[in-house]
Design a protein around this motif. Structure first.
Motif, PDB file in Angstrom:
ATOM      1  N   LEU A 160       0.823  -1.202   0.000  1.00 25.59           N
ATOM      2  CA  LEU A 160       0.000   0.000   0.000  1.00 25.59           C
ATOM      3  C   LEU A 160       0.862   1.259   0.000  1.00 25.59           C
ATOM      4  CD1 LEU A 160      -2.777  -1.037   2.570  1.00 25.59           C
ATOM      5  CD2 LEU A 160      -2.926  -0.999   0.077  1.00 25.59           C
ATOM      6  N   SER A 161       1.998   1.205   0.694  1.00 25.50           N
ATOM      7  CA  SER A 161       2.893   2.363   0.735  1.00 25.50           C
ATOM      8  C   SER A 161       3.485   2.644  -0.634  1.00 25.50           C
ATOM      9  CB  SER A 161       4.015   2.122   1.757  1.00 25.50           C
ATOM     10  OG  SER A 161       3.491   1.981   3.058  1.00 25.50           O
ATOM     11  N   ILE A 162       3.839   1.590  -1.364  1.00 22.12           N
ATOM     12  CA  ILE A 162       4.327   1.789  -2.729  1.00 22.12           C
ATOM     13  C   ILE A 162       3.272   2.503  -3.570  1.00 22.12           C
ATOM     14  CG2 ILE A 162       4.950   0.593  -4.859  1.00 22.12           C
ATOM     15  CD1 ILE A 162       6.381  -1.480  -3.225  1.00 22.12           C
ATOM     16  N   LEU A 163       2.026   2.091  -3.402  1.00 14.99           N
ATOM     17  CA  LEU A 163       0.932   2.682  -4.178  1.00 14.99           C
ATOM     18  C   LEU A 163       0.699   4.141  -3.779  1.00 14.99           C
ATOM     19  CD1 LEU A 163      -1.016   1.722  -6.378  1.00 14.99           C
ATOM     20  CD2 LEU A 163      -2.666   1.205  -4.573  1.00 14.99           C
ATOM     21  N   VAL A 164       0.710   4.423  -2.482  1.00 17.76           N
ATOM     22  CA  VAL A 164       0.477   5.794  -2.016  1.00 17.76           C
ATOM     23  C   VAL A 164       1.619   6.711  -2.441  1.00 17.76           C
ATOM     24  CG1 VAL A 164       0.260   7.252   0.032  1.00 17.76           C
ATOM     25  CG2 VAL A 164      -0.966   5.083  -0.084  1.00 17.76           C
ATOM     26  N   ILE A 165       2.859   6.247  -2.284  1.00 18.71           N
ATOM     27  CA  ILE A 165       4.009   7.064  -2.661  1.00 18.71           C
ATOM     28  C   ILE A 165       4.026   7.311  -4.164  1.00 18.71           C
ATOM     29  CG2 ILE A 165       6.537   7.084  -2.765  1.00 18.71           C
ATOM     30  CD1 ILE A 165       6.488   5.561  -0.087  1.00 18.71           C
ATOM     31  N   ALA A 166       3.646   6.295  -4.949  1.00 20.42           N
ATOM     32  CA  ALA A 166       3.539   6.492  -6.400  1.00 20.42           C
ATOM     33  C   ALA A 166       2.449   7.513  -6.721  1.00 20.42           C
ATOM     34  CB  ALA A 166       3.251   5.162  -7.084  1.00 20.42           C
ATOM     35  N   GLY A 167       1.344   7.462  -5.983  1.00 24.15           N
ATOM     36  CA  GLY A 167       0.279   8.443  -6.189  1.00 24.15           C
ATOM     37  C   GLY A 167       0.729   9.855  -5.858  1.00 24.15           C
ATOM     38  N   LEU A 168       1.493  10.005  -4.777  1.00 20.47           N
ATOM     39  CA  LEU A 168       2.019  11.324  -4.416  1.00 20.47           C
ATOM     40  C   LEU A 168       3.006  11.827  -5.468  1.00 20.47           C
ATOM     41  CD1 LEU A 168       2.577  10.799  -0.578  1.00 20.47           C
ATOM     42  CD2 LEU A 168       0.800  12.188  -1.667  1.00 20.47           C
ATOM     43  N   ALA A 169       3.852  10.934  -5.968  1.00 26.30           N
ATOM     44  CA  ALA A 169       4.789  11.325  -7.020  1.00 26.30           C
ATOM     45  C   ALA A 169       4.047  11.689  -8.296  1.00 26.30           C
ATOM     46  CB  ALA A 169       5.783  10.189  -7.283  1.00 26.30           C
ATOM     47  N   PHE A 170       2.974  10.984  -8.584  1.00 24.66           N
ATOM     48  CA  PHE A 170       2.169  11.287  -9.768  1.00 24.66           C
ATOM     49  C   PHE A 170       1.597  12.700  -9.693  1.00 24.66           C
ATOM     50  CE2 PHE A 170      -1.891  11.415 -12.006  1.00 24.66           C
ATOM     51  CZ  PHE A 170      -1.550  10.899 -13.248  1.00 24.66           C
ATOM     52  N   LEU A 171       1.225  13.136  -8.491  1.00 27.80           N
ATOM     53  CA  LEU A 171       0.661  14.469  -8.303  1.00 27.80           C
ATOM     54  C   LEU A 171       1.736  15.546  -8.164  1.00 27.80           C
ATOM     55  CD1 LEU A 171      -2.230  13.618  -5.815  1.00 27.80           C
ATOM     56  CD2 LEU A 171      -2.399  14.020  -8.277  1.00 27.80           C
ATOM     57  N   GLY A 172       3.001  15.135  -8.160  1.00 25.51           N
ATOM     58  CA  GLY A 172       4.086  16.113  -8.077  1.00 25.51           C
ATOM     59  C   GLY A 172       4.608  16.349  -6.682  1.00 25.51           C
ATOM     60  N   TYR A 173       4.289  15.464  -5.737  1.00 25.83           N
ATOM     61  CA  TYR A 173       4.738  15.639  -4.366  1.00 25.83           C
ATOM     62  C   TYR A 173       6.027  14.873  -4.062  1.00 25.83           C
ATOM     63  CZ  TYR A 173       0.162  17.684  -3.428  1.00 25.83           C
ATOM     64  OH  TYR A 173      -0.958  18.473  -3.449  1.00 25.83           O
ATOM     65  N   GLY A 174       6.668  14.322  -5.076  1.00 29.59           N
ATOM     66  CA  GLY A 174       7.918  13.600  -4.884  1.00 29.59           C
ATOM     67  C   GLY A 174       9.095  14.374  -5.452  1.00 29.59           C
ATOM     68  N   ASP A 175      10.174  13.662  -5.720  1.00 29.80           N
ATOM     69  CA  ASP A 175      11.347  14.296  -6.304  1.00 29.80           C
ATOM     70  C   ASP A 175      11.032  14.774  -7.718  1.00 29.80           C
ATOM     71  OD1 ASP A 175      12.850  13.837  -4.046  1.00 29.80           O
ATOM     72  OD2 ASP A 175      13.638  11.915  -4.762  1.00 29.80           O
ATOM     73  N   PRO A 176      11.593  15.923  -8.125  1.00 29.31           N
ATOM     74  CA  PRO A 176      11.340  16.434  -9.484  1.00 29.31           C
ATOM     75  C   PRO A 176      12.184  15.682 -10.513  1.00 29.31           C
ATOM     76  CG  PRO A 176      12.818  17.914  -8.319  1.00 29.31           C
ATOM     77  CD  PRO A 176      12.413  16.851  -7.331  1.00 29.31           C
ATOM     78  N   PRO A 177      11.870  15.823 -11.813  1.00 23.73           N
ATOM     79  CA  PRO A 177      12.719  15.237 -12.851  1.00 23.73           C
ATOM     80  C   PRO A 177      14.150  15.785 -12.715  1.00 23.73           C
ATOM     81  CG  PRO A 177      10.641  15.984 -13.765  1.00 23.73           C
ATOM     82  CD  PRO A 177      10.710  16.518 -12.360  1.00 23.73           C
ATOM     83  N   PRO A 178      15.181  15.007 -13.095  1.00 26.48           N
ATOM     84  CA  PRO A 178      15.106  13.731 -13.840  1.00 26.48           C
ATOM     85  C   PRO A 178      14.982  12.483 -12.979  1.00 26.48           C
ATOM     86  CG  PRO A 178      17.381  14.409 -13.618  1.00 26.48           C
ATOM     87  CD  PRO A 178      16.566  15.482 -12.941  1.00 26.48           C
ATOM     88  N   ALA A 179      14.400  12.594 -11.787  1.00 23.41           N
ATOM     89  CA  ALA A 179      14.162  11.404 -10.976  1.00 23.41           C
ATOM     90  C   ALA A 179      13.257  10.446 -11.746  1.00 23.41           C
ATOM     91  CB  ALA A 179      13.517  11.796  -9.650  1.00 23.41           C
ATOM     92  N   SER A 180      13.335   9.183 -11.380  1.00 23.26           N
ATOM     93  CA  SER A 180      12.577   8.168 -12.124  1.00 23.26           C
ATOM     94  C   SER A 180      11.699   7.329 -11.201  1.00 23.26           C
ATOM     95  CB  SER A 180      13.525   7.270 -12.917  1.00 23.26           C
ATOM     96  OG  SER A 180      14.481   6.655 -12.068  1.00 23.26           O
ATOM     97  N   ASP A 181      11.085   7.992 -10.204  1.00 30.07           N
ATOM     98  CA  ASP A 181      10.107   7.282  -9.382  1.00 30.07           C
ATOM     99  C   ASP A 181       8.974   6.781 -10.260  1.00 30.07           C
ATOM    100  OD1 ASP A 181      11.678   7.976  -7.287  1.00 30.07           O
ATOM    101  OD2 ASP A 181      10.371   9.574  -6.529  1.00 30.07           O
ATOM    102  N   TRP A 182       8.402   5.646  -9.901  1.00 26.80           N
ATOM    103  CA  TRP A 182       7.371   5.034 -10.737  1.00 26.80           C
ATOM    104  C   TRP A 182       6.195   5.971 -10.972  1.00 26.80           C
ATOM    105  CZ3 TRP A 182       7.308  -0.398  -7.991  1.00 26.80           C
ATOM    106  CH2 TRP A 182       8.494  -1.067  -8.325  1.00 26.80           C
ATOM    107  N   GLY A 183       5.728   6.635  -9.932  1.00 29.08           N
ATOM    108  CA  GLY A 183       4.611   7.555 -10.096  1.00 29.08           C
ATOM    109  C   GLY A 183       4.947   8.730 -10.984  1.00 29.08           C
ATOM    110  N   LEU A 184       6.170   9.233 -10.876  1.00 28.28           N
ATOM    111  CA  LEU A 184       6.602  10.340 -11.730  1.00 28.28           C
ATOM    112  C   LEU A 184       6.694   9.911 -13.187  1.00 28.28           C
ATOM    113  CD1 LEU A 184       7.616  13.244 -11.973  1.00 28.28           C
ATOM    114  CD2 LEU A 184       9.929  12.404 -11.482  1.00 28.28           C
ATOM    115  N   LEU A 185       7.152   8.693 -13.434  1.00 32.01           N
ATOM    116  CA  LEU A 185       7.217   8.184 -14.808  1.00 32.01           C
ATOM    117  C   LEU A 185       5.822   8.105 -15.424  1.00 32.01           C
ATOM    118  CD1 LEU A 185       9.856   5.307 -14.476  1.00 32.01           C
ATOM    119  CD2 LEU A 185      10.193   7.588 -15.436  1.00 32.01           C
ATOM    120  N   ILE A 186       4.847   7.654 -14.651  1.00 35.92           N
ATOM    121  CA  ILE A 186       3.478   7.578 -15.149  1.00 35.92           C
ATOM    122  C   ILE A 186       2.937   8.976 -15.427  1.00 35.92           C
ATOM    123  CG2 ILE A 186       1.134   6.816 -14.608  1.00 35.92           C
ATOM    124  CD1 ILE A 186       2.374   4.655 -12.831  1.00 35.92           C
ATOM    125  N   SER A 187       3.216   9.911 -14.508  1.00 31.19           N
ATOM    126  CA  SER A 187       2.745  11.277 -14.686  1.00 31.19           C
ATOM    127  C   SER A 187       3.350  11.929 -15.925  1.00 31.19           C
ATOM    128  CB  SER A 187       3.086  12.102 -13.442  1.00 31.19           C
ATOM    129  OG  SER A 187       2.699  13.455 -13.599  1.00 31.19           O
TER     130      SER A 187
END
Length: 280
Positions: free
Chosen positions: A216-243
């Motif tokens: 569940l934490s992987i899913l939530v963290i990916a969701g936060l990265a998808f919304l822009g709440y994670g590391d900025p590019p060129p990071a390659s978090d899974w949620g950021l890649l989807i976004s």
């Protein structure tokens, strides 16, 4: 000559059958093992640089040269997914660690102390559980700053209430056990009973919950990265890649590849958690 089947024989058969691992669980362990290997040694699985691409290779579809295709800068998407695994897994472990330690401690104290301590801590847990976990994570990460580590901390704090509730219920159940009462009658101290009997028996369900919370934490963290709440590019978090991939509808593999990896990981962890709960 037929051998009569006794109750003990049936018990042995049932136990033997219970020890068999279903194929879906084996597959789930294999998926998790691959993901963990990606996070520990990404260089063993890909020779491409996740941050530097070849402009002439932009938007290449999946193939033998690039398993997941390439993005708008000609970067190998498989390399970016593999190198982004470490961030996703580490963040999920941090979140689970915060939930287990903080939530487990609150539930342990509340269940074992009882009285007004239990009442106060139980009301605190009720407040945490009343707030949607994802919303609470967004509020916390907005206060701490937009980084993947802060997203992990926010996810862990949002899971404290769940771990506290489970630990408290297990402690209350263990306190009523016959062997705990016998330890009291034999003169065992409260600390001895807490550390020797209550904590080991109550922590079993919490550990199973920790496995589920990891997914569940992987899913939530990916969701936060998808919304822009994670590391900025060129990071390659899974949620950021989807976004990032959703901005290029003519290259659907930019979304499908990291999304399928995320889904496969979360479903595998959930399947392992259900299996552990049944065998506990």
């Amino acid at each position: 000559m037929s051998v009569p089947t006794t109750a003990s024989t049936r018990t042995v058969v049932r136990r033997g059958q219970a020890r068999l691992v279903p194929p879906t669980v084996i597959l789930s362990f294999a998926v998790v093992a691959v993901v963990l290997s990606w996070s520990l040694a990404p260089g063993l699985f890909t020779g491409h640089d996740p941050a530097i691409g070849v402009p002439s290779d932009k938007f290449l579809g999946p193939g033998t040269a690039h398993w997941f295709g390439t993005d708008n800068l000609g970067r190998d998407l498989f390399a970016r997914v593999v190198h982004g695994t470490a961030s996703s897994v580490t963040s999920a472990l941090i979140a689970v660690g915060i939930g287990v330690v903080a939530g487990g401690l609150i539930g342990l104290v509340a269940g074992f102390a009882g009285g007004w301590v239990d009442i106060v801590l139980a009301r605190l847990v009720d407040v945490l559980l009343a707030i949607p976990a994802f919303l609470l994570a967004v509020v916390i990460v907005s206060s701490l700053g937009f980084e993947t580590v802060n997203a992990a901390i926010a996810t862990g704090v949002s899971a404290v209430g769940v771990f506290a509730r489970v630990m408290r219920s297990e402690v209350l159940k263990t306190r009523r056990a016959v062997f705990v009462e016998a330890s009291y009658l034999q003169g065992g101290s409260r600390w001895h009973i807490l550390l020797r009997h209550v904590l080991p028996n109550a922590s079993r369900s919490v550990l199973t919950l920790a496995v589920l919370q990891f997914g569940l934490s992987i899913l939530v963290i990916a969701g936060l990265a998808f919304l822009g709440y994670g590391d900025p590019p060129p990071a390659s978090d899974w949620g950021l890649l989807i976004s990032t991939g959703k901005n290029y509808p003519l290259a659907p593999w930019l979304v499908y590849a990291p999304a399928l990896v995320t889904i496969a990981t979360v479903l595998s962890v959930n399947r392992i958690s259900r299996w552990l709960r049944k065998t506990d």
